[in-house]
Design a protein around this motif. Structure first.
Motif, PDB file in Angstrom:
ATOM      1  N   CYS A 131       0.835  -1.197   0.000  1.00 18.08           N
ATOM      2  CA  CYS A 131       0.000   0.000   0.000  1.00 18.08           C
ATOM      3  C   CYS A 131       0.875   1.255   0.000  1.00 18.08           C
ATOM      4  N   ILE A 132       0.271   2.362  -0.364  1.00 19.25           N
ATOM      5  CA  ILE A 132       0.954   3.645  -0.304  1.00 19.25           C
ATOM      6  C   ILE A 132       0.125   4.581   0.562  1.00 19.25           C
ATOM      7  N   SER A 133       0.801   5.408   1.330  1.00 23.30           N
ATOM      8  CA  SER A 133       0.111   6.386   2.172  1.00 23.30           C
ATOM      9  C   SER A 133      -0.432   7.511   1.310  1.00 23.30           C
ATOM     10  N   ILE A 134      -1.532   8.111   1.764  1.00 18.68           N
ATOM     11  CA  ILE A 134      -2.116   9.244   1.043  1.00 18.68           C
ATOM     12  C   ILE A 134      -1.894  10.523   1.836  1.00 18.68           C
ATOM     13  N   ALA A 135      -1.899  11.641   1.123  1.00 18.67           N
ATOM     14  CA  ALA A 135      -1.702  12.944   1.763  1.00 18.67           C
ATOM     15  C   ALA A 135      -2.838  13.246   2.731  1.00 18.67           C
ATOM     16  N   ARG A 136      -2.496  13.823   3.860  1.00 24.26           N
ATOM     17  CA  ARG A 136      -3.488  14.223   4.847  1.00 24.26           C
ATOM     18  C   ARG A 136      -4.086  15.582   4.476  1.00 24.26           C
ATOM     19  N   ARG A 137      -5.180  15.912   5.136  1.00 26.11           N
ATOM     20  CA  ARG A 137      -5.918  17.144   4.824  1.00 26.11           C
ATOM     21  C   ARG A 137      -5.032  18.385   4.912  1.00 26.11           C
ATOM     22  N   ASN A 138      -4.106  18.399   5.863  1.00 29.40           N
ATOM     23  CA  ASN A 138      -3.280  19.595   6.067  1.00 29.40           C
ATOM     24  C   ASN A 138      -1.963  19.561   5.289  1.00 29.40           C
ATOM     25  N   GLU A 139      -1.784  18.580   4.424  1.00 29.61           N
ATOM     26  CA  GLU A 139      -0.545  18.491   3.640  1.00 29.61           C
ATOM     27  C   GLU A 139      -0.747  19.096   2.258  1.00 29.61           C
ATOM     28  N   HIS A 140       0.068  20.081   1.932  1.00 30.24           N
ATOM     29  CA  HIS A 140      -0.081  20.781   0.658  1.00 30.24           C
ATOM     30  C   HIS A 140       1.228  20.743  -0.127  1.00 30.24           C
ATOM     31  N   LEU A 141       1.101  20.667  -1.428  1.00 24.78           N
ATOM     32  CA  LEU A 141       2.269  20.670  -2.296  1.00 24.78           C
ATOM     33  C   LEU A 141       2.635  22.102  -2.684  1.00 24.78           C
ATOM     34  N   ARG A 142       3.902  22.389  -2.643  1.00 24.11           N
ATOM     35  CA  ARG A 142       4.361  23.717  -3.046  1.00 24.11           C
ATOM     36  C   ARG A 142       4.662  23.745  -4.537  1.00 24.11           C
ATOM     37  N   GLU A 143       4.524  24.927  -5.113  1.00 25.63           N
ATOM     38  CA  GLU A 143       4.913  25.112  -6.513  1.00 25.63           C
ATOM     39  C   GLU A 143       6.387  24.730  -6.654  1.00 25.63           C
ATOM     40  N   GLY A 144       6.686  23.969  -7.696  1.00 26.99           N
ATOM     41  CA  GLY A 144       8.053  23.532  -7.925  1.00 26.99           C
ATOM     42  C   GLY A 144       8.376  22.163  -7.357  1.00 26.99           C
ATOM     43  N   ALA A 145       7.468  21.605  -6.566  1.00 21.31           N
ATOM     44  CA  ALA A 145       7.701  20.264  -6.011  1.00 21.31           C
ATOM     45  C   ALA A 145       7.843  19.252  -7.141  1.00 21.31           C
ATOM     46  N   LEU A 146       8.811  18.347  -7.007  1.00 28.69           N
ATOM     47  CA  LEU A 146       9.061  17.332  -8.032  1.00 28.69           C
ATOM     48  C   LEU A 146       8.404  16.025  -7.600  1.00 28.69           C
ATOM     49  N   CYS A 147       7.548  15.501  -8.466  1.00 25.55           N
ATOM     50  CA  CYS A 147       6.795  14.290  -8.148  1.00 25.55           C
ATOM     51  C   CYS A 147       6.950  13.284  -9.286  1.00 25.55           C
ATOM     52  N   ARG A 148       6.393  12.083  -9.077  1.00 29.86           N
ATOM     53  CA  ARG A 148       6.477  11.018 -10.074  1.00 29.86           C
ATOM     54  C   ARG A 148       5.084  10.489 -10.395  1.00 29.86           C
ATOM     55  N   VAL A 149       4.902  10.123 -11.654  1.00 30.07           N
ATOM     56  CA  VAL A 149       3.652   9.503 -12.091  1.00 30.07           C
ATOM     57  C   VAL A 149       4.007   8.236 -12.865  1.00 30.07           C
ATOM     58  N   SER A 150       3.370   7.125 -12.508  1.00 27.74           N
ATOM     59  CA  SER A 150       3.628   5.846 -13.172  1.00 27.74           C
ATOM     60  C   SER A 150       2.383   5.364 -13.898  1.00 27.74           C
ATOM     61  N   GLY A 151       2.585   4.588 -14.952  1.00 31.11           N
ATOM     62  CA  GLY A 151       1.432   4.040 -15.657  1.00 31.11           C
ATOM     63  C   GLY A 151       1.812   3.196 -16.854  1.00 31.11           C
ATOM     64  N   TRP A 152       0.783   2.574 -17.425  1.00 33.09           N
ATOM     65  CA  TRP A 152       0.943   1.729 -18.606  1.00 33.09           C
ATOM     66  C   TRP A 152       0.287   2.385 -19.822  1.00 33.09           C
ATOM     67  N   GLY A 153       0.107   3.679 -19.794  1.00 32.04           N
ATOM     68  CA  GLY A 153      -0.593   4.373 -20.877  1.00 32.04           C
ATOM     69  C   GLY A 153       0.280   4.613 -22.094  1.00 32.04           C
ATOM     70  N   LEU A 154      -0.228   5.424 -23.026  1.00 38.23           N
ATOM     71  CA  LEU A 154       0.490   5.711 -24.260  1.00 38.23           C
ATOM     72  C   LEU A 154       1.801   6.432 -23.979  1.00 38.23           C
ATOM     73  N   THR A 155       2.775   6.218 -24.852  1.00 34.57           N
ATOM     74  CA  THR A 155       4.084   6.837 -24.671  1.00 34.57           C
ATOM     75  C   THR A 155       4.303   8.027 -25.591  1.00 34.57           C
ATOM     76  N   SER A 156       3.322   8.323 -26.449  1.00 32.02           N
ATOM     77  CA  SER A 156       3.335   9.525 -27.276  1.00 32.02           C
ATOM     78  C   SER A 156       1.913   9.766 -27.739  1.00 32.02           C
ATOM     79  N   ASP A 157       1.661  10.940 -28.323  1.00 32.88           N
ATOM     80  CA  ASP A 157       0.291  11.233 -28.749  1.00 32.88           C
ATOM     81  C   ASP A 157      -0.135  10.371 -29.936  1.00 32.88           C
ATOM     82  N   LYS A 158       0.825   9.706 -30.572  1.00 30.39           N
ATOM     83  CA  LYS A 158       0.501   8.805 -31.681  1.00 30.39           C
ATOM     84  C   LYS A 158       1.009   7.389 -31.396  1.00 30.39           C
ATOM     85  N   GLY A 159       1.424   7.156 -30.145  1.00 25.90           N
ATOM     86  CA  GLY A 159       2.078   5.886 -29.825  1.00 25.90           C
ATOM     87  C   GLY A 159       1.140   4.794 -29.384  1.00 25.90           C
ATOM     88  N   ASN A 160       1.740   3.666 -29.053  1.00 25.11           N
ATOM     89  CA  ASN A 160       0.993   2.520 -28.554  1.00 25.11           C
ATOM     90  C   ASN A 160       1.048   2.490 -27.030  1.00 25.11           C
TER      91      ASN A 160
END
Length: 263
Positions: A131-160
């Motif tokens: 499992c992964i923990s989720i942000a609490r109500r009082n936790e806010h992200l600042r502008e410029g924060a570096l985050c990660r996104v994972s997935g199995w989606g398309l790798t380009s606007d015309k890709g597979n």
């Protein structure tokens, strides 16, 4: 907007529901993101795909637009996957018994784009499924924060669609950038992420996946804009944390400990 990636290679489009692909990212080390869930959504003769993430042994968090489809919808969650085209020994395939969409979800502008999926059986927590923990109500992200996104989606606007789990690093942007793109942007419940300079984004098929910052899920891949890949909008988890906790109580879950996930 994009939503599910269909086997017909068409997209189920909402306003641009579902940033669904990983653009400008790279393949992750297998099973290094053990919270990731691959959603197979069957609706009549079509099959769509979304992302999600495990927050309790019987609960996956995702985007509402992934399951807000007319007709009979069946959802199967695959945990512990890296290559979703293979039957890896690490995989756990579990049917979703029920789901709860936020009562104020709006399919027209994708406000409150969040859903909790209750699994029919508990996930077995191990090295590949955590499992992964989720942000609490009082936790806010600042502008410029570096985050990660994972997935199995398309790798380009015309890709597979990608067979293996990929990930991209994205930066949190100024709220006014997304506000200028659309009057529907709500800063309290949404996060503006990604910039044109980096040429990186999530896209079709990545919908519902987590925006992970400092090993916590802060956002859910929601939608983008028809005329621009960058920036894109994520559902802000901290805003919905009280609602999430309420639903978990209704699911009558016990406090089953999860091992911390690696990042």
């Amino acid at each position: 907007m994009l939503l599910l990636l269909l086997l017909t290679n068409a997209f189920v489009l909402l306003p641009w529901a579902g940033a669904g692909r990983i653009i400008g990212g790279s393949e992750v080390k297998p099973h290094s993101r053990p919270y990731m869930a691959h959603l197979e959504i069957k609706n009549n003769s079509q099959t769509g795909y979304c992302g999600g993430f495990l927050i309790r042994p019987d609960t996956v968090l995702s985007a509402a637009h992934c399951v807000d489809i007319e007709g009979t919808v069946r959802v199967t969650v695959i945990l512990g996957a890296h290559d979703v085209t293979r039957q890896e020994r690490s995989q756990q395939k579990i049917r979703v018994g029920q789901w709860v969409i936020h009562p104020e979800y709006s399919p027209d502008d994708l406000k409150n784009d969040i859903v909790l999926l209750k699994l029919k059986t508990l996930a077995k927590i191990n090295d590949n499924v955590q499992c992964i923990s989720i942000a609490r109500r009082n936790e806010h992200l600042r502008e410029g924060a570096l985050c990660r996104v994972s997935g199995w989606g398309l790798t380009s606007d015309k890709g597979n669609r990608s067979n293996v789990l990929r990930e991209v690093k994205l930066q949190v942007q100024k709220e006014k950038i997304c506000q200028q793109r659309s009057s529907d942007y709500q800063r309290q419940s949404m996060i503006c992420v990604g910039d044109e300079c980096s040429k990186k984004a999530s896209y079709q098929g990545d919908s519902g996946g987590p925006l992970v910052c400092k090993k916590k899920a802060h956002g859910i891949v929601s939608h983008g804009y028809d005329d621009h890949l960058f920036p894109e909008v994520f559902t802000r988890i901290s805003y919905f944390e009280p609602w999430i906790r309420e639903q978990l109580r209704r699911f009558a879950l016990q406090d089953i400990p999860c091992s911390p996930s690696s990042d």
